[in-house]
Design a protein around this motif. Sequence first.
Motif, PDB file in Angstrom:
ATOM      1  N   PHE A   1      -2.769   9.674   3.491  1.00 23.90           N
ATOM      2  CA  PHE A   1      -2.517   8.303   3.053  1.00 23.90           C
ATOM      3  C   PHE A   1      -1.253   7.767   3.715  1.00 23.90           C
ATOM      4  O   PHE A   1      -1.230   6.646   4.227  1.00 23.90           O
TER       5      PHE A   1
ATOM      6  N   SER B   1      -6.154   2.931   9.785  1.00 27.57           N
ATOM      7  CA  SER B   1      -5.456   3.048   8.502  1.00 27.57           C
ATOM      8  C   SER B   1      -6.436   2.947   7.340  1.00 27.57           C
ATOM      9  O   SER B   1      -6.350   3.721   6.379  1.00 27.57           O
TER      10      SER B   1
ATOM     11  N   ILE C   1       0.839  -1.200   0.000  1.00 26.55           N
ATOM     12  CA  ILE C   1       0.000   0.000   0.000  1.00 26.55           C
ATOM     13  C   ILE C   1       0.876   1.253   0.000  1.00 26.55           C
ATOM     14  O   ILE C   1       0.588   2.232  -0.699  1.00 26.55           O
TER      15      ILE C   1
ATOM     16  N   TYR D   1      -6.969   5.583   4.311  1.00 31.56           N
ATOM     17  CA  TYR D   1      -6.784   5.227   2.897  1.00 31.56           C
ATOM     18  C   TYR D   1      -7.994   5.662   2.083  1.00 31.56           C
ATOM     19  O   TYR D   1      -7.865   6.322   1.043  1.00 31.56           O
TER      20      TYR D   1
ATOM     21  N   GLY E   1       0.990   4.143  -2.874  1.00 33.42           N
ATOM     22  CA  GLY E   1       0.843   5.564  -2.595  1.00 33.42           C
ATOM     23  C   GLY E   1       2.000   6.387  -3.121  1.00 33.42           C
ATOM     24  O   GLY E   1       1.805   7.450  -3.715  1.00 33.42           O
TER      25      GLY E   1
END
Length: 116
Positions: free
Chosen positions: A27, A72, A7, A76, A11
Amino acid sequence: MALSVAIGAFGAHMLENQISEDALATFETGVHYHMIHGLALILTGLAGIGLGASRKLYWAGCLFVIGIVIFSGSLYVLSLSGTKWLGAITPIGGVSFIAGWIMLALGALGSSRSQK
């Protein structure tokens, strides 16, 4: 841990020019806490191996997972969608993280006392 790295890489490489700097920072905060609490899950598992399984360690792990998903995960989705109401549930994940750390400490302290 692998998911947090994937992830984070997404990003860093795919979102840099796609979302605002503020959204990217949000993010990245999600990734940061995801990774820290992935390590906390590993630590909890090692504590269970070294100190013996306990309900407190079990709940510590559960609370860390819940925190990752809510804290989290909401960051996101918030950063990618702009859905601002998700910011209202993010603290629930933070409280879950705090409770997880407390349960981990209590599990470790309770185990060390019973081994004396």
